[in-house]
Design a protein around this motif. Structure first.
Motif, PDB file in Angstrom:
ATOM      1  N   ASP A 438     -13.363  13.114  18.732  1.00  0.00           N
ATOM      2  CA  ASP A 438     -13.539  13.933  17.532  1.00  0.00           C
ATOM      3  C   ASP A 438     -13.497  13.132  16.237  1.00  0.00           C
ATOM      4  OD1 ASP A 438     -10.866  13.270  17.422  1.00  0.00           O
ATOM      5  OD2 ASP A 438     -10.143  15.286  17.887  1.00  0.00           O
ATOM      6  N   GLY A 439     -13.245  11.838  16.311  1.00  0.00           N
ATOM      7  CA  GLY A 439     -13.212  11.014  15.114  1.00  0.00           C
ATOM      8  C   GLY A 439     -11.878  10.976  14.408  1.00  0.00           C
ATOM      9  N   ASP A 440     -10.918  11.816  14.827  1.00  0.00           N
ATOM     10  CA  ASP A 440      -9.591  11.777  14.218  1.00  0.00           C
ATOM     11  C   ASP A 440      -8.893  10.459  14.551  1.00  0.00           C
ATOM     12  OD1 ASP A 440     -10.012  14.258  13.231  1.00  0.00           O
ATOM     13  OD2 ASP A 440      -8.580  15.303  14.517  1.00  0.00           O
ATOM     14  N   VAL A 441      -7.972  10.078  13.674  1.00  0.00           N
ATOM     15  CA  VAL A 441      -7.178   8.862  13.886  1.00  0.00           C
ATOM     16  C   VAL A 441      -5.835   9.283  14.469  1.00  0.00           C
ATOM     17  CG1 VAL A 441      -6.214   6.798  12.817  1.00  0.00           C
ATOM     18  CG2 VAL A 441      -8.293   7.840  11.875  1.00  0.00           C
ATOM     19  N   ARG A 442      -5.548   8.847  15.669  1.00  0.00           N
ATOM     20  CA  ARG A 442      -4.283   9.191  16.325  1.00  0.00           C
ATOM     21  C   ARG A 442      -3.365   7.977  16.278  1.00  0.00           C
ATOM     22  NH1 ARG A 442      -8.254  12.093  18.776  1.00  0.00           N
ATOM     23  NH2 ARG A 442      -7.779  14.215  19.470  1.00  0.00           N
ATOM     24  N   LEU A 443      -2.205   8.147  15.676  1.00  0.00           N
ATOM     25  CA  LEU A 443      -1.280   7.035  15.462  1.00  0.00           C
ATOM     26  C   LEU A 443       0.058   7.304  16.130  1.00  0.00           C
ATOM     27  CD1 LEU A 443      -1.852   6.586  11.626  1.00  0.00           C
ATOM     28  CD2 LEU A 443      -2.913   5.232  13.447  1.00  0.00           C
ATOM     29  N   VAL A 444       0.684   6.242  16.631  1.00  0.00           N
ATOM     30  CA  VAL A 444       2.072   6.294  17.095  1.00  0.00           C
ATOM     31  C   VAL A 444       2.888   5.604  16.008  1.00  0.00           C
ATOM     32  CG1 VAL A 444       3.684   5.756  18.953  1.00  0.00           C
ATOM     33  CG2 VAL A 444       1.263   6.111  19.473  1.00  0.00           C
ATOM     34  N   ILE A 445       3.627   6.404  15.229  1.00  0.00           N
ATOM     35  CA  ILE A 445       4.314   5.865  14.051  1.00  0.00           C
ATOM     36  C   ILE A 445       5.814   5.790  14.313  1.00  0.00           C
ATOM     37  CG2 ILE A 445       4.741   6.135  11.586  1.00  0.00           C
ATOM     38  CD1 ILE A 445       2.222   7.719  11.325  1.00  0.00           C
ATOM     39  N   GLY A 446       6.342   4.582  14.315  1.00  0.00           N
ATOM     40  CA  GLY A 446       7.779   4.381  14.415  1.00  0.00           C
ATOM     41  C   GLY A 446       8.405   4.407  13.041  1.00  0.00           C
ATOM     42  N   TYR A 447       9.529   5.099  12.928  1.00  0.00           N
ATOM     43  CA  TYR A 447      10.148   5.259  11.608  1.00  0.00           C
ATOM     44  C   TYR A 447      11.621   4.867  11.566  1.00  0.00           C
ATOM     45  CZ  TYR A 447      11.557   9.572  14.024  1.00  0.00           C
ATOM     46  OH  TYR A 447      12.048  10.459  14.944  1.00  0.00           O
ATOM     47  N   ALA A 448      12.252   4.667  12.713  1.00  0.00           N
ATOM     48  CA  ALA A 448      13.705   4.478  12.733  1.00  0.00           C
ATOM     49  C   ALA A 448      14.140   3.252  11.947  1.00  0.00           C
ATOM     50  CB  ALA A 448      14.196   4.383  14.175  1.00  0.00           C
ATOM     51  N   HIS A 449      13.325   2.196  11.950  1.00  0.00           N
ATOM     52  CA  HIS A 449      13.719   0.934  11.319  1.00  0.00           C
ATOM     53  C   HIS A 449      13.228   0.809   9.884  1.00  0.00           C
ATOM     54  CE1 HIS A 449       9.729   0.558  12.989  1.00  0.00           C
ATOM     55  NE2 HIS A 449       9.490  -0.505  12.251  1.00  0.00           N
ATOM     56  N   VAL A 450      12.655   1.899   9.313  1.00  0.00           N
ATOM     57  CA  VAL A 450      12.081   1.842   7.974  1.00  0.00           C
ATOM     58  C   VAL A 450      12.874   2.757   7.041  1.00  0.00           C
ATOM     59  CG1 VAL A 450       9.957   1.979   6.631  1.00  0.00           C
ATOM     60  CG2 VAL A 450       9.838   1.549   9.093  1.00  0.00           C
ATOM     61  N   ALA A 451      13.328   2.238   5.925  1.00  0.00           N
ATOM     62  CA  ALA A 451      14.087   3.032   4.962  1.00  0.00           C
ATOM     63  C   ALA A 451      13.205   4.150   4.404  1.00  0.00           C
ATOM     64  CB  ALA A 451      14.594   2.151   3.830  1.00  0.00           C
ATOM     65  N   PRO A 452      13.806   5.321   4.063  1.00  0.00           N
ATOM     66  CA  PRO A 452      13.000   6.446   3.566  1.00  0.00           C
ATOM     67  C   PRO A 452      12.084   6.091   2.400  1.00  0.00           C
ATOM     68  CG  PRO A 452      15.220   7.190   4.067  1.00  0.00           C
ATOM     69  CD  PRO A 452      15.226   5.696   4.244  1.00  0.00           C
ATOM     70  N   SER A 453      12.585   5.326   1.427  1.00  0.00           N
ATOM     71  CA  SER A 453      11.737   4.964   0.283  1.00  0.00           C
ATOM     72  C   SER A 453      10.569   4.085   0.716  1.00  0.00           C
ATOM     73  CB  SER A 453      12.567   4.246  -0.786  1.00  0.00           C
ATOM     74  OG  SER A 453      13.127   3.048  -0.268  1.00  0.00           O
ATOM     75  N   VAL A 454      10.804   3.228   1.695  1.00  0.00           N
ATOM     76  CA  VAL A 454       9.743   2.349   2.189  1.00  0.00           C
ATOM     77  C   VAL A 454       8.735   3.147   3.006  1.00  0.00           C
ATOM     78  CG1 VAL A 454       9.252   0.284   3.557  1.00  0.00           C
ATOM     79  CG2 VAL A 454      11.318   0.390   2.154  1.00  0.00           C
ATOM     80  N   ILE A 455       9.212   4.178   3.716  1.00  0.00           N
ATOM     81  CA  ILE A 455       8.297   5.051   4.454  1.00  0.00           C
ATOM     82  C   ILE A 455       7.269   5.649   3.509  1.00  0.00           C
ATOM     83  CG2 ILE A 455       8.150   7.268   5.674  1.00  0.00           C
ATOM     84  CD1 ILE A 455      10.767   6.557   7.062  1.00  0.00           C
ATOM     85  N   ASP A 456       7.735   6.199   2.401  1.00  0.00           N
ATOM     86  CA  ASP A 456       6.817   6.801   1.432  1.00  0.00           C
ATOM     87  C   ASP A 456       5.860   5.764   0.876  1.00  0.00           C
ATOM     88  OD1 ASP A 456       6.304   9.329  -0.366  1.00  0.00           O
ATOM     89  OD2 ASP A 456       6.392   7.621  -1.740  1.00  0.00           O
ATOM     90  N   THR A 457       6.371   4.581   0.556  1.00  0.00           N
ATOM     91  CA  THR A 457       5.520   3.515   0.034  1.00  0.00           C
ATOM     92  C   THR A 457       4.448   3.131   1.039  1.00  0.00           C
ATOM     93  OG1 THR A 457       7.306   2.624  -1.332  1.00  0.00           O
ATOM     94  CG2 THR A 457       5.494   1.125  -0.780  1.00  0.00           C
ATOM     95  N   GLY A 458       4.835   3.005   2.309  1.00  0.00           N
ATOM     96  CA  GLY A 458       3.888   2.590   3.331  1.00  0.00           C
ATOM     97  C   GLY A 458       2.758   3.588   3.530  1.00  0.00           C
ATOM     98  N   ILE A 459       3.091   4.866   3.608  1.00  0.00           N
ATOM     99  CA  ILE A 459       2.058   5.884   3.789  1.00  0.00           C
ATOM    100  C   ILE A 459       1.171   5.978   2.547  1.00  0.00           C
ATOM    101  CG2 ILE A 459       1.633   8.324   4.251  1.00  0.00           C
ATOM    102  CD1 ILE A 459       2.731   6.715   6.622  1.00  0.00           C
ATOM    103  N   ARG A 460       1.758   5.814   1.372  1.00  0.00           N
ATOM    104  CA  ARG A 460       0.953   5.824   0.142  1.00  0.00           C
ATOM    105  C   ARG A 460      -0.022   4.651   0.132  1.00  0.00           C
ATOM    106  NH1 ARG A 460       1.686   2.930  -4.152  1.00  0.00           N
ATOM    107  NH2 ARG A 460       3.890   2.512  -3.683  1.00  0.00           N
ATOM    108  N   LEU A 461       0.417   3.471   0.557  1.00  0.00           N
ATOM    109  CA  LEU A 461      -0.473   2.314   0.617  1.00  0.00           C
ATOM    110  C   LEU A 461      -1.645   2.566   1.562  1.00  0.00           C
ATOM    111  CD1 LEU A 461       2.138  -0.608   0.718  1.00  0.00           C
ATOM    112  CD2 LEU A 461       0.529  -0.114  -1.135  1.00  0.00           C
TER     113      LEU A 461
END
Length: 485
Positions: A438-461
């Protein structure tokens, strides 16, 4: 003094400055290194012991002892009446030590799954447990251990696993091992010895299982999943008699197997006289309700249960466990004995102290709070920066499956642009055989080792690198589901 003597003197001069009590050893080390490095080439004739001792200002006996030692080791050769020569056996050693541990060079934000937050490791509590253990551990305990592990650790782990995960935990059937990786390898060797050459693994699932079993001579067969768990039909048709599963929180899909599929898997194992290896890699981390109990509790004679402290403490500790079915126990223990004679005693004793004094339960609570917060932060960041993304799976574990709308793709471009922005992501396609149409992007995203502020920065980037899609194509009703807290 000839040129050879002058060269030898220059090479060995630093050794002469060593303290008198270790001058002889320093002279030998310097000569050995000069031969290895090629600075004293094969076939070079060395000065006589008397001449070199005079040049260096040391006793002749010191030089004689050095020549004799290196001649015995093969670095030098001595022909009676013809002097001492550099031998031809030595070769230069490879310089430096490479670090083959997984790394992330050039990565600003790493969302690849599988890593806990190592900053949460309880250093003070672990150090206190080490001091306590070292103060009271008897000398005989430092000998070769029971290959299954220290009895006190097996008792502590059995009690904890029965209480937390609902397993049938007999300490006599619990084998302490170097994580789930070694537990899988042990099972692979035992199954191979019993004539089983193929083992089923979940599709999608961890490719690491395939590599581990391949090292034991066992082939792995992908078996498809649906939203309830392993599909019974393809399992029955596969011809395998052993499977590896993650039923409490399937990796990577994030589902929890239904009760019907759990029962069907056990019925299959009994019918084919087979075995199930349950990888309970993150069963303690459920954020919306109590964790589902382990499959092993339903049939401990058909299910081998494996777990570790890699997600709760640190993977570098290399400590885990395998609860083996009675019929396989002796073979598992013997294979463990021949592999490594057992895990380090001190590490086992410290973990025993940590578990029995309540430190492990406190650590789990601490990690649960942190990882729940980070999961919420990830869902919020996806909703804000990649609107329309859907997250599947239960509210548990250290990762999510995120389905990013096709308008942010195509997948290859999406991943390339994310990598160009310094964000490491892994697509679901790396964990099995299925490919999206279908063209969708399916991701396996690990978050346990990423600080909340960095999570937001990463997704914004990622959003900035991939574009925000066409606003009119976004249906506000298809946003990210509630975290389920």
């Amino acid at each position: 003094m000839g040129s050879q003597g002058q060269a030898a003197w220059e090479l060995l001069l630093p050794a002469v400055g060593a303290p008198a009590r270790r001058r002889g050893r320093a002279l030998q080390e310097a000569l050995r290194e000069a031969v290895r490095s090629g600075r004293l080439a094969a076939g070079t004739r060395l000065p006589s012991t008397r001449a070199l001792a005079t040049d260096l200002g040391v006793s002749r006996g010191l030089v004689t002892e050095a020549y004799e030692q290196l001649t015995a080791e093969g670095y030098l050769r001595s022909d009676r009446g013809a002097g001492t020569w550099v031998g031809g056996a030595a070769r230069a050693a490879v310089r430096g030590a490479r670090d083959l541990a997984p790394g992330t060079p050039g990565v600003r934000v790493d969302f690849r799954p599988g890593t806990p937050d190592l900053s949460l490791f309880p250093r003070s509590a672990w150090a206190a447990a080490q001091r306590s253990v070292l103060a009271r551990l008897p000398h005989p305990a430092l000998g070769y251990p029971d290959p299954r592990g220290l009895p006190e650790l097996r008792e502590a782990l059995a009690a904890m696993l029965a209480r937390r995960r609902g397993v049938v935990a007999d300490p006599e059937r619990l084998v302490v091992c170097s994580g789930v990786a070694q537990a899988s390898t042990l099972m692979g060797f035992v199954l191979h010895a019993r004539g089983m050459r193929r083992v089923g693994i979940e599709d999608p699932g961890s490719p690491e299982h395939g590599r581990l079993f391949a090292s034991t001579g066992v082939e792995t067969v992908w078996l498809p999943l649906d939203e309830k768990g392993l599909r019974p039909g393809p399992l029955a048709d596969s011809g395998v008699r052993a499977v590896v599963v993650t039923p409490s929180h399937q990796f990577p899909s994030g589902i929890s197997w239904s009760a019907e599929r759990r029962a069907a898997l056990l019925d299959w194992a009994r019918a084919v006289d087979g075995y199930v290896l349950e990888d309970d890699y993150d069963g303690d981390f459920r954020y919306d309700r109590a964790p589902v109990g382990a499959l092993q509790g339903l049939d401990p004679e058909r299910v081998a249960y494996a777990g570790s402290v890699s997600k709760s403490l640190a993977p570098g500790l290399r400590l885990g466990w395998l609860l083996a079915p009675e019929a396989l126990l002796d073979e598992v223990v013997e294979r463990k004995r021949t592999m490594d004679l057992g895990n380090p005693v001190l590490d086992q004793a410290v973990l025993t102290e940590f578990v029995t004094r309540g430190g492990y339960d406190r650590q789990l609570r601490r990690c649960q709070r942190a990882y729940r917060e980070r999961r919420d932060a990830l869902l919020a960041a996806l909703a804000e920066h990649l609107p329309g993304t859907r997250v599947s799976g239960i509210a548990a574990g250290l990762h999510v499956i995120a389905r990013v709308p096709a308008r942010f793709g195509p997948p290859e471009r999406f991943l390339a642009r994310a990598a160009g922005a310094g964000v490491a992501l892994r697509p679901l396609e790396e964990y099995g055989t299925a490919r999206p149409a279908d063209g969708d992007v399916r991701l396996v995203i690990g978050y346990a080792h990423v600080a909340p502020s960095v999570i937001d920065t990463g997704i914004r980037l990622v959003a900035e690198a991939c574009g925000r899609g066409e606003a009119e194509a976004f249906d506000p009703g298809s946003g990210i589901p509630d975290p389920g807290h």
